[in-house]
Design a protein around this motif. Structure first.
Motif, PDB file in Angstrom:
ATOM      1  N   MET A 110      11.734  -7.977   9.989  1.00 43.04           N
ATOM      2  CA  MET A 110      12.386  -8.222   8.713  1.00 43.04           C
ATOM      3  C   MET A 110      12.763  -9.696   8.678  1.00 43.04           C
ATOM      4  N   ARG A 111      12.307 -10.386   7.646  1.00 41.24           N
ATOM      5  CA  ARG A 111      12.641 -11.790   7.454  1.00 41.24           C
ATOM      6  C   ARG A 111      13.471 -11.928   6.185  1.00 41.24           C
ATOM      7  N   VAL A 112      14.450 -12.814   6.229  1.00 32.95           N
ATOM      8  CA  VAL A 112      15.372 -12.974   5.106  1.00 32.95           C
ATOM      9  C   VAL A 112      15.574 -14.461   4.819  1.00 32.95           C
ATOM     10  N   TRP A 113      15.486 -14.816   3.540  1.00 32.84           N
ATOM     11  CA  TRP A 113      15.788 -16.167   3.084  1.00 32.84           C
ATOM     12  C   TRP A 113      16.964 -16.084   2.114  1.00 32.84           C
ATOM     13  N   GLN A 114      17.868 -17.043   2.202  1.00 34.17           N
ATOM     14  CA  GLN A 114      19.048 -17.072   1.356  1.00 34.17           C
ATOM     15  C   GLN A 114      19.065 -18.343   0.511  1.00 34.17           C
ATOM     16  N   GLY A 115      19.607 -18.244  -0.693  1.00 35.58           N
ATOM     17  CA  GLY A 115      19.752 -19.407  -1.553  1.00 35.58           C
ATOM     18  C   GLY A 115      20.953 -19.255  -2.450  1.00 35.58           C
ATOM     19  N   ASP A 116      21.370 -20.333  -3.067  1.00 38.46           N
ATOM     20  CA  ASP A 116      22.512 -20.279  -3.979  1.00 38.46           C
ATOM     21  C   ASP A 116      22.127 -20.685  -5.393  1.00 38.46           C
TER      22      ASP A 116
END
Length: 243
Positions: free
Chosen positions: A44-50
């Motif tokens: 599972m890969r996760v990218w975060q942004g605002d």
């Protein structure tokens, strides 16, 4: 050798990350393990942004003993955004290929015609052409799952030739979604959504969308990975905090 389902999923993922360069959390966020194999069976890969895109989640499961090669991409827009979420599932199950492609609505379409037209109408030609292609058969998906998605959802089983031909269809959906993200909805359309608490609606829809009571795939994931890992994946997709 790169499998066809992995190639299709990463084609969409790479296109999104090229225009929405979010920061990846971990590398990967989690390895997925199963009693069936001493080695990891997926990631599972996760990218975060605002910004307009708040989270991207990729889940890949490759288990040759049960002929499973499954890759899922979800790209979630911000809580207060009306821009739909993007999703693609890309699968090989031993006897067939399958895919699921959609933009998940952020407001009720039947009561927000301007929103529906702005977010979806330009996909109609692509949707109709893809639905009529040779080598595709309608995949079984229950009415409750249908109700959580959009009428422009494409969900089929496919022979190899038809699956190989999905690249331009996926490109069209990804490109349209990225344009919506970049340009935003017209002010008049955004104003028409004032009757909807977008964040609250989204939290409810995502909890339902990823509920084992709605989608039977989660029972299969729990059998493969165990309930704690399955619950963690669902929590990340619903929008829970990252560990």
């Amino acid at each position: 050798m790169t499998s066809l389902p992995f190639a299709l999923a990463t084609r969409a993922l790479d296109a999104i990350l090229a225009r929405q360069p979010l920061a990846e959390t971990g590398a990967p966020y989690r390895e997925l393990r199963s009693p069936m194999s001493p080695a990891p069976v997926g990631t599972m890969r996760v990218w975060q942004g605002d910004g307009e895109v708040s989270r991207i989640v990729y889940v890949g499961l490759v288990v040759p003993p049960i002929n499973l090669d499954s890759h899922m991409v979800f790209a979630f827009t911000a809580a207060e955004s009306g821009v739909p979420h993007f999703t693609l599932d890309s699968v090989y199950g031993g006897d067939y290929y399958a895919y699921h492609l959609d933009l998940i609505p952020r407001a009720e379409l039947s009561s927000h015609l301007a929103y529906m037209d702005s977010a979806y109408d330009s996909l109609t030609g692509v949707y109709e052409e893809a639905s009529q292609r040779d080598g595709l058969t309608r995949a079984h998906i229950g009415p409750r799952q249908h109700a959580l998605m959009s009428p422009w959802m494409l969900v089929h089983r496919a022979d190899e030739a038809a699956f190989r031909g999905m690249d331009p269809i996926v490109d069209a959906y990804v490109g349209h979604w990225l344009d919506l993200v970049s340009s935003g909805l017209p002010a008049a359309v955004t104003g028409s959504l004032a009757d909807t608490d977008l964040a609250a609606r989204d939290a409810t829809v995502r909890a339902n969308l990823f509920s084992p009571a709605v989608d039977p795939v989660w029972a299969q994931v729990s059998r493969l990975l165990g309930e704690p890992a399955s619950d963690e994946i669902r929590d990340v997709l619903i929008g829970g905090p990252l560990s």
